[in-house]
Motif scaffolding. Structure first.
Motif, short mmCIF file in Angstrom:
data_model
loop_
_atom_site.label_atom_id
_atom_site.label_comp_id
_atom_site.label_asym_id
_atom_site.label_seq_id
_atom_site.Cartn_x
_atom_site.Cartn_y
_atom_site.Cartn_z
N GLN A 420 -5.68 31.97 2.99
CA GLN A 420 -6.46 31.40 4.10
C GLN A 420 -5.66 31.42 5.40
O GLN A 420 -6.20 31.71 6.47
CB GLN A 420 -6.87 29.96 3.76
CG GLN A 420 -7.97 29.86 2.71
CD GLN A 420 -8.36 28.42 2.43
OE1 GLN A 420 -7.51 27.57 2.14
NE2 GLN A 420 -9.64 28.13 2.53
N GLU A 421 -4.36 31.12 5.29
CA GLU A 421 -3.52 31.16 6.49
C GLU A 421 -3.34 32.60 6.96
O GLU A 421 -3.30 32.86 8.17
CB GLU A 421 -2.17 30.52 6.19
CG GLU A 421 -1.24 30.40 7.37
CD GLU A 421 -1.73 29.44 8.44
OE1 GLU A 421 -1.12 29.41 9.52
OE2 GLU A 421 -2.73 28.73 8.20
N LEU A 422 -3.26 33.54 6.04
CA LEU A 422 -3.16 34.95 6.42
C LEU A 422 -4.38 35.38 7.22
O LEU A 422 -4.27 36.12 8.21
CB LEU A 422 -3.03 35.82 5.17
CG LEU A 422 -2.94 37.34 5.39
CD1 LEU A 422 -1.57 37.72 5.94
CD2 LEU A 422 -3.23 38.10 4.09
N LYS A 423 -5.54 34.93 6.82
CA LYS A 423 -6.77 35.30 7.51
C LYS A 423 -6.81 34.77 8.94
O LYS A 423 -7.46 35.37 9.81
CB LYS A 423 -7.99 34.79 6.73
CG LYS A 423 -9.33 35.23 7.30
CD LYS A 423 -10.48 34.85 6.42
CE LYS A 423 -11.82 35.19 7.08
NZ LYS A 423 -11.93 36.64 7.35
N GLU A 424 -6.10 33.68 9.22
CA GLU A 424 -6.03 33.17 10.59
C GLU A 424 -5.38 34.19 11.52
O GLU A 424 -5.67 34.22 12.71
CB GLU A 424 -5.24 31.86 10.61
CG GLU A 424 -5.91 30.69 9.91
CD GLU A 424 -7.16 30.23 10.63
OE1 GLU A 424 -7.13 30.19 11.88
OE2 GLU A 424 -8.16 29.95 9.96
N GLY A 428 -10.06 40.06 10.33
CA GLY A 428 -10.88 41.13 9.78
C GLY A 428 -10.80 41.27 8.27
O GLY A 428 -11.61 41.99 7.67
N ILE A 429 -9.84 40.60 7.63
CA ILE A 429 -9.72 40.68 6.17
C ILE A 429 -10.70 39.73 5.51
O ILE A 429 -10.74 38.53 5.84
CB ILE A 429 -8.28 40.35 5.72
CG1 ILE A 429 -7.29 41.35 6.32
CG2 ILE A 429 -8.18 40.35 4.21
CD1 ILE A 429 -5.84 41.06 5.97
N ASN A 430 -11.46 40.24 4.59
CA ASN A 430 -12.40 39.41 3.83
C ASN A 430 -11.72 38.93 2.55
O ASN A 430 -11.53 39.71 1.61
CB ASN A 430 -13.67 40.20 3.51
CG ASN A 430 -14.67 39.39 2.69
OD1 ASN A 430 -14.54 38.18 2.55
ND2 ASN A 430 -15.67 40.07 2.14
N TRP A 435 -10.52 31.58 -4.69
CA TRP A 435 -9.61 32.45 -5.45
C TRP A 435 -10.38 33.22 -6.51
O TRP A 435 -11.16 32.64 -7.26
CB TRP A 435 -8.52 31.59 -6.09
CG TRP A 435 -7.46 32.36 -6.81
CD1 TRP A 435 -7.38 32.58 -8.14
CD2 TRP A 435 -6.32 33.02 -6.24
NE1 TRP A 435 -6.27 33.32 -8.46
CE2 TRP A 435 -5.59 33.61 -7.31
CE3 TRP A 435 -5.84 33.18 -4.95
CZ2 TRP A 435 -4.41 34.33 -7.11
CZ3 TRP A 435 -4.67 33.89 -4.74
CH2 TRP A 435 -3.97 34.46 -5.81
N ARG A 436 -10.20 34.51 -6.53
CA ARG A 436 -10.86 35.44 -7.45
C ARG A 436 -12.35 35.61 -7.15
O ARG A 436 -13.12 35.99 -8.03
CB ARG A 436 -10.66 35.02 -8.92
CG ARG A 436 -9.20 35.05 -9.34
CD ARG A 436 -9.04 35.16 -10.85
NE ARG A 436 -7.63 35.24 -11.24
CZ ARG A 436 -6.89 36.34 -11.17
NH1 ARG A 436 -7.43 37.46 -10.75
NH2 ARG A 436 -5.62 36.32 -11.52
N ASP A 437 -12.75 35.36 -5.94
CA ASP A 437 -14.11 35.69 -5.52
C ASP A 437 -14.24 37.21 -5.52
O ASP A 437 -13.53 37.91 -4.79
CB ASP A 437 -14.36 35.13 -4.11
CG ASP A 437 -15.80 35.35 -3.66
OD1 ASP A 437 -16.54 36.11 -4.32
OD2 ASP A 437 -16.20 34.76 -2.64
N PRO A 438 -15.15 37.77 -6.34
CA PRO A 438 -15.24 39.24 -6.44
C PRO A 438 -15.79 39.90 -5.19
O PRO A 438 -15.56 41.10 -4.98
CB PRO A 438 -16.18 39.45 -7.64
CG PRO A 438 -17.00 38.20 -7.69
CD PRO A 438 -16.11 37.10 -7.23
N ASP A 439 -16.50 39.16 -4.36
CA ASP A 439 -17.12 39.76 -3.17
C ASP A 439 -16.17 39.68 -1.97
O ASP A 439 -16.39 38.93 -1.02
CB ASP A 439 -18.44 39.06 -2.85
CG ASP A 439 -19.45 39.20 -3.98
OD1 ASP A 439 -19.49 40.29 -4.58
OD2 ASP A 439 -20.17 38.23 -4.25
N CYS A 440 -15.10 40.44 -2.04
CA CYS A 440 -14.12 40.42 -0.95
C CYS A 440 -13.31 41.72 -0.99
O CYS A 440 -13.60 42.62 -1.78
CB CYS A 440 -13.20 39.21 -1.06
SG CYS A 440 -12.12 39.24 -2.51
#
Length: 738
Positions: A420-424, A428-430, A435-440
């Motif tokens: 989550q911190e990386l996405k900040e 653009g990263i989905n 955790w382990r959400d397949p739709d990403c």
């Protein structure tokens, strides 16, 4: 066979044979493996014990078996499997790691360029920025100028950041374990400087947290000084660090194990040592292959090297009742080792993230995410590891240097918060919704989060020098030796080089002790610890004094910028805070005068009597220590000569002496670099007295003279090293400016 162990029928006990050369090494990390390599080469009968299933310790890799690339999501259990290597930690191998490079290039016979990729510096990304800032190693004028323009700080404060490091490298520390005034932390040192600013202090804290997972207010300033002294190589143009082109196990640890086995070393992995005792000074260890086993193995050896981390070392030294097992506890023989209980270590959580496609987001450098909540760093291994097939997709390693800030105790919980911190920083990263959400964008089959609680990193906290073990205690434990980055070395800071050097240091001390005990002379070729090359104390102090006017000028510029900012905000420029930087500027002339006089005094002290690193032979800067591992020297324990600055860097060949570049050679090298830079970049703007431009011939002559001065200083330095240590087989390969 000479030196073989003879196993008794009772409880699997092994007794030392008549050869008297059996050695047990507890700990299969780089320190233990380095000691084993040298001792095997010297003809000792070595057995290496490692608690984990793989060697390497904090430089090891974890082998994971995951579903194959085309495995169906509905049948992962029966799908084809593939094995992948994931490093416990991402490592940088600095160019000045002379003992490590000797181990890799000489013992393994591997060329550095074939297996490592050079890096001139590191990159940084601030939240919301579209471009990376790059911080280079200050080994050339080009790098200095580029750093000033990097945008990490204002040019003035970037200069102050570099100057604060130079100032720390030149500071006269007395490393007494009991001298309270010298137990100074890095933040306290910066606060005490007349040119300090909040931004400089914050950046220094960020650097320390990012690399060593310790805040600047907890880091020993004298220890950081030693690291900085080794890093300063201006002008050299060498890389800051080298990154391995593959996993640690495949490219480093497995080749080391193979070489050790060729040299006759027995390796016991998955072997937990529970007890160490001394019987008639000889070490006896109790160990199990499986902690659940009821039967323990008991083996006796002639010598013992302990190369484990703080918690394990403390347990083995202190653990158990003396009356529950035959022999003496180590703490009963050397009571100063009780200080081991003060040492601390922390793990760094890591997430190996594999993506489903290629992302053009990451540079080839290590990336620090400036201002991240958990002190995150990122390394794109898919651009680095040439021995892995990433199928054109991106794979990165995320490390959280400030693990205490992560509000989760589970591995996956920590991993998700780090993502989550990386996405900040990379919107653009989905990453999905959980955790382990397949739709990403993430390939969860390969992605893995680790807390690394089994692989903690030693912390160089304030006062820790007085608690750290020496290589040998000849008067109290003549057959026991210590290795690991927590041991006392001239490198001091917990690094790969510190681990390798400590292993060589322990092996050298053991070899000398064996010769003294047997009376038969040195067994095998003499073990040597390679000396590092650093600038002399006088060189650092002269540079500090010369640049001091620029430092206070940079402070004035920073104060002026703050004053303008206050005016723009409509606030009163003076008196807004209890003690603002603008108000402090009124005291700058007095502060500069005092600092300059003190700097001049210490420079004169360093130059007087011709002994740059022990001025007037008073021992104020570098107190003489007995040779490391010298059985004839008086044992100093935690008192006496332990107050020697910089770990007795100049204790003589039997210690871990540094080669020093004196002020004359350093001046020539620096002037040559400056002249070359000026002729290369400024000649077009240079004018004669009549206003006409300087001719290309004159500019070329300036460049030639600059290069000649640079090379001349290098030659003088090399000749001095040869003359000062005629028996030393190693001379650092200083590079002429390219």
């Amino acid at each position: 066979m000479t030196g073989a162990r003879v196993h008794s029928a009772k409880r699997g006990t092994a007794q030392p044979a008549d050869g008297g050369n059996t050695v047990a090494i507890i700990g299969g990390g780089l320190a233990g493996m380095s000691a084993a390599m040298r001792l095997c080469s010297a003809g000792f009968d070595v057995t290496l014990y490692e608690a984990h299933d793989r060697l390497g310790g904090n430089a090891s890799s974890i082998k994971r078996v995951v579903p194959g690339e085309n495995a169906p999501k509905t049948d992962q259990q029966n799908a084809d499997k593939t094995a992948i290597e994931q490093d416990v930690y991402p490592h940088m191998f600095c160019d000045w790691y002379d003992n490590f490079w000797d181990l890799y290039e000489h013992d393994l016979g591997r060329k550095r360029d074939d297996y490592f990729s050079p890096r001139q510096g590191v990159s940084m990304l601030r939240k919301g920025d579209a471009q990376y800032s790059r911080l280079l190693n200050n080994t050339s004028m080009e790098a200095l100028v580029e750093n000033m323009q990097s945008g990490l700080l204002s040019p003035a404060e970037t200069f102050l950041l570099g100057y604060s490091m130079l100032d720390l490298a030149a500071h006269p520390f007395d490393r007494s374990s009991f001298d309270q005034l010298n137990k100074l932390d890095v933040n306290g040192f910066i606060y005490s400087r007349g040119y300090s600013t909040e931004n400089v202090a914050e950046m220094e804290n960020y650097i320390l947290t990012l690399i060593w997972s310790i805040q600047s207010e907890e880091t020993a300033a004298a220890t950081y000084q030693n690291f900085l002294r080794h890093c300063f190589k201006f002008p050299d143009n060498s890389p800051f660090s080298w990154l391995l082109k593959g996993s640690l196990d495949k490219q480093l640890i497995a080749p080391l194990r193979e070489e050790l086995e060729k040299r006759g070393c027995r390796i016991e992995t998955g072997a937990t040592v529970s007890t160490v005792r001394l019987c008639d000074d000889r070490p006896k260890i109790r160990w199990k292959r499986n902690p659940a086993d009821k039967r323990a193995h008991v083996n006796s050896y002639d010598y013992l090297v302990m190369a484990v981390g703080p918690a394990a070392l403390t347990s083995l030294v202190m653990g158990g009742d003396e009356h529950t097992s035959e022999g003496k506890r180590l703490i009963s023989c050397e009571q100063s080792l009780s200080q081991l209980q003060r040492m601390s270590a922390v793990p760094i959580p890591v997430v190996d993230v594999y993506f489903k496609h290629k992302l053009d987001l990451f540079p080839k450098d290590h990336v620090g995410l400036g201002g991240s909540k958990y002190g995150l760093t990122v390394l794109d291994i898919s651009q680095l590891w040439s021995d892995h097939d990433f199928d054109g997709k991106t794979a990165i390693i995320i490390a959280a240097s400030d693990a205490a800030s992560i509000p989760s105790a589970s591995c996956n919980g920590q991993g998700w918060l780090m993502l989550q911190e990386l996405k900040e920083f990379y919107p653009g990263i989905n990453i999905g919704k959980h955790w382990r959400d397949p739709d990403c964008d993430i390939d969860w089959h390969r992605t893995n989060a680790r807390s690394n609680v089994d692989y903690p990193l030693f912390l160089n906290s304030v006062g820790s020098w007085g608690w750290r073990p020496e290589a040998a205690y000849p008067n109290t434990m003549p057959r026991v030796f210590f290795a690991g980055d927590l041991c006392r070395t001239d490198v001091d800071m917990a690094t790969v080089e510190g681990a390798v050097q400590s292993g060589f240091q322990a092996a050298k001390a053991l070899q000398k002790r064996d010769a003294a005990l047997t009376g038969k002379g040195i067994r095998g070729p003499e073990i040597r610890v390679i000396a590092h090359t650093t600038y002399s104390t006088a060189s650092f102090r002269a540079a500090k004094l010369m640049l001091m006017p620029l430092a206070y000028g940079a402070l004035a510029m920073t104060a002026y910028d703050q004053w303008k900012a206050h005016l723009a905000e409509g606030a009163t420029p003076l008196g807004k805070a209890e003690f603002s930087l603008s108000e402090y500027l009124l005291l700058v002339p007095m502060q500069f005068t005092m600092d300059w006089l003190k700097g001049a005094y210490w420079l004169v002290r360093a130059l007087s009597d011709g002994g740059e690193d022990d001025p007037l032979k008073t021992g104020i800067l570098y107190k003489a220590l007995p040779p490391v591992g010298d059985g004839d020297g008086e044992h100093r324990g935690q008192t006496g000569a332990a107050d020697g600055d910089a770990a007795g860097l100049h204790a003589g060949d039997d210690g871990h002496e540094d080669h020093v570049i004196d002020l004359g050679a350093a001046t020539l090298m620096a002037l040559g670099e400056c002249a070359s830079y000026a002729s290369k970049h400024l000649s077009g703007d240079m004018k004669k007295a009549d206003g006409t431009p300087v001719s290309p011939a004159v500019a070329a002559a300036g460049s030639v003279l600059g290069a000649a001065a640079n090379i001349g200083g290098t030659i003088i330095s090399a000749l001095q090293k040869q003359g000062g240590s005629a028996t030393d087989p190693y001379i650092r390969r200083w590079r002429a400016k390219r």
